[in-house]
Design a protein around this motif. Structure first.
Motif, PDB file in Angstrom:
ATOM      1  N   ASP A  72       7.330  -6.995   8.823  1.00 50.25           N
ATOM      2  CA  ASP A  72       6.646  -6.497   7.795  1.00 50.25           C
ATOM      3  C   ASP A  72       5.396  -7.554   7.659  1.00 50.25           C
ATOM      4  O   ASP A  72       4.278  -7.020   7.725  1.00 50.25           O
ATOM      5  CB  ASP A  72       7.247  -6.805   6.484  1.00 50.25           C
TER       6      ASP A  72
ATOM      7  N   LEU B 151       1.491  -6.274   8.160  1.00 48.93           N
ATOM      8  CA  LEU B 151       0.720  -6.334   7.091  1.00 48.93           C
ATOM      9  C   LEU B 151      -0.661  -7.246   7.424  1.00 48.93           C
ATOM     10  O   LEU B 151      -1.663  -6.650   7.110  1.00 48.93           O
ATOM     11  CB  LEU B 151       1.269  -6.547   5.693  1.00 48.93           C
TER      12      LEU B 151
ATOM     13  N   GLU C 246      -4.573  -6.166   7.452  1.00 49.36           N
ATOM     14  CA  GLU C 246      -5.449  -6.797   6.627  1.00 49.36           C
ATOM     15  C   GLU C 246      -6.482  -7.185   7.424  1.00 49.36           C
ATOM     16  O   GLU C 246      -7.778  -7.472   6.777  1.00 49.36           O
ATOM     17  CB  GLU C 246      -4.781  -7.889   5.590  1.00 49.36           C
TER      18      GLU C 246
ATOM     19  N   SER D 203       6.689   1.543   3.197  1.00 49.07           N
ATOM     20  CA  SER D 203       6.882   0.238   2.404  1.00 49.07           C
ATOM     21  C   SER D 203       5.447  -0.676   2.673  1.00 49.07           C
ATOM     22  O   SER D 203       4.586  -1.076   1.843  1.00 49.07           O
ATOM     23  CB  SER D 203       7.765  -0.739   2.335  1.00 49.07           C
ATOM     24  N   ILE D 204       4.975  -0.841   3.859  1.00 51.93           N
ATOM     25  CA  ILE D 204       4.160  -1.584   4.398  1.00 51.93           C
ATOM     26  C   ILE D 204       2.721  -0.902   3.937  1.00 51.93           C
ATOM     27  O   ILE D 204       1.778  -1.588   3.381  1.00 51.93           O
ATOM     28  CB  ILE D 204       3.954  -1.668   5.851  1.00 51.93           C
TER      29      ILE D 204
ATOM     30  N   LYS E 109       1.804  -0.812  -0.022  1.00 52.37           N
ATOM     31  CA  LYS E 109       1.328  -2.051  -0.234  1.00 52.37           C
ATOM     32  C   LYS E 109      -0.199  -2.256  -0.198  1.00 52.37           C
ATOM     33  O   LYS E 109      -1.201  -2.591  -0.705  1.00 52.37           O
ATOM     34  CB  LYS E 109       2.144  -3.256   0.254  1.00 52.37           C
TER      35      LYS E 109
ATOM     36  N   SER F  44      -1.758  -0.059  -2.350  1.00 54.65           N
ATOM     37  CA  SER F  44      -1.832  -0.865  -3.775  1.00 54.65           C
ATOM     38  C   SER F  44      -2.951  -1.732  -3.459  1.00 54.65           C
ATOM     39  O   SER F  44      -3.727  -1.866  -4.851  1.00 54.65           O
ATOM     40  CB  SER F  44      -0.306  -1.249  -3.857  1.00 54.65           C
ATOM     41  N   ASP F  45      -2.940  -2.631  -2.859  1.00 49.42           N
ATOM     42  CA  ASP F  45      -3.912  -3.581  -2.723  1.00 49.42           C
ATOM     43  C   ASP F  45      -5.279  -3.329  -2.376  1.00 49.42           C
ATOM     44  O   ASP F  45      -6.263  -4.000  -2.881  1.00 49.42           O
ATOM     45  CB  ASP F  45      -3.481  -4.497  -1.663  1.00 49.42           C
TER      46      ASP F  45
ATOM     47  N   LEU G 222       7.699   5.613  -2.795  1.00 49.23           N
ATOM     48  CA  LEU G 222       6.811   5.069  -2.493  1.00 49.23           C
ATOM     49  C   LEU G 222       5.590   6.069  -1.948  1.00 49.23           C
ATOM     50  O   LEU G 222       4.199   5.861  -2.318  1.00 49.23           O
ATOM     51  CB  LEU G 222       6.776   4.194  -1.080  1.00 49.23           C
TER      52      LEU G 222
END
Length: 361
Positions: A247, A251, A255, A278-279, A282, A285-286, A311
């Motif tokens: 993960d 991620l 990024e 799930s990755i 996120k 979300s970010d 999710l």
């Protein structure tokens, strides 16, 4: 005569394993990428070994594949890069990797294209004096790109069940592997041309860098767009015994791409076999304004249920288009409905937040 030739070959091998053997190297360079200020390039220098013929026998194929994993990296090798009118030098690290972060002040091209730099090892003999390495330069005309997983998103690997699929993982060659249903058609529609994609593709995977050539060959054989890859280093150095987890690696790579291209929005493509949902949740979300769509290949029929289903709902609630299906054939219709197959000049209007409608499979 045959025996004599065999003895001469053995003698030649013994000579190569002396001082000169270490000096002959193989350069493994990976496709780089750039923005207006920096070009990034990575590669590895390993000991030159005579190529193995994988053949058709199970054991010889397994041996050839294990040799790919068992690379003999060479630290301390000088590497030279000639790029954009300048020359730069660096030295390979403890695991044989070299990294270039080339300063530049050059606008991106109007449309996405591959540029090239030249890599050489001035102090070591190689099969080629120098090699050309592609650098991905996203076009200014488009405002979005693609970040994609590889395993079970593009190529069927059976990564979720190694015991059942060990033969596929360890023995099959690039031409034996199967593409995920619909992946080639979907990616071709978005890219227009797999060798020279109209939009930038970035591939994020926990596969090791040793498989870079294998993956690139598979993409070429199946018409999957070429792009910059972010693979994983499974080596262990003296100061660090545990590498980043799955993960964290994915991620971090995503990024990096988002930070490097602040003006681009992205389609995230993955599967639900290795926590991509799930990755990606996120990431949405970010960075909610940076993701235009999330496409998930459902490897086990569960992506609309349980935690992953929740999710995906959260992603949709943020105004991001989502797709989830057993293959990507149906995603082609979503792409057409969403007008992602339009020319680059239409992309800005198509992906503006006010024009988007939330869709789901």
């Amino acid at each position: 005569m045959a025996d004599l030739e065999h003895d001469l070959d053995l003698f030649d091998d013994l000579l190569e394993q002396g001082e000169g053997y270490y000096r002959k190297v193989r350069v493994l360079a990976y496709a780089g990428y750039r923005n207006e200020l920096v070009a990034r390039l990575k590669g590895r220098v390993v000991r030159y070994e005579k190529p193995l013929d994988a053949g058709e026998e199970l054991l010889t194929r397994l041996h050839a594949m294990l040799e790919i994993y068992n690379s003999n990296e060479l630290p301390g090798v000088p590497v030279r890069c000639e790029a954009y009118g300048h020359a730069y030098e660096t030295i390979t690290d403890a695991e044989g990797y070299f990294h270039f972060e080339l300063p530049m002040n050059q606008a991106l091209p109007s449309s996405t294209r591959w540029e090239h730099v030249t890599i050489s090892t001035p102090s070591n003999a190689t099969q080629q004096t120098s090699i050309k390495v592609p650098i991905l330069a996203p076009g200014r005309a488009g405002n979005w790109g693609i970040i994609s997983d590889i395993d079970d998103t593009v190529v069927e690997t059976g990564a979720t069940n190694f015991v059942k699929n060990w033969r596929r993982v360890l023995v099959e060659e690039a031409h034996d592997r199967l593409a995920v249903p619909g992946a080639s058609s979907l990616y071709k529609m978005i890219a227009k041309d797999h060798a020279d994609p109209a939009r930038p593709f970035f591939y994020v995977s926990s596969s090791p860098w040793n498989l870079y050539g294998f993956i690139a060959e598979f993409m070429e054989l199946n018409g999957i767009p070429h792009g910059a890859m972010f693979l994983k280093d499974y080596g262990i150095d003296r100061s660090q015994f545990i590498r980043k987890g799955h993960d964290e690696h994915k991620l971090d790579a995503i990024e990096q791409v988002l930070a490097f291209y602040p003006n681009l929005r992205f389609i995230l493509i993955g599967d639900n076999g290795q926590r991509d949902v799930s990755i990606y949740a996120k990431v949405v979300s970010d960075y909610p304004a940076r993701v235009a769509a999330v496409f998930i290949r459902d490897v086990d029929g569960s992506c609309r249920s349980g935690l992953e289903g929740e999710l995906l709902k959260q992603i949709e609630q943020r105004g991001v288009l989502t797709f989830c299906g057993a293959g990507f054939e149906d995603a082609i219709n979503v792409v057409r409905e969403f007008q992602l197959d339009r020319p680059l000049e239409a992309a800005g209007a198509v992906l503006s937040p006010t024009d988007r409608e939330i869709s789901s499979a």
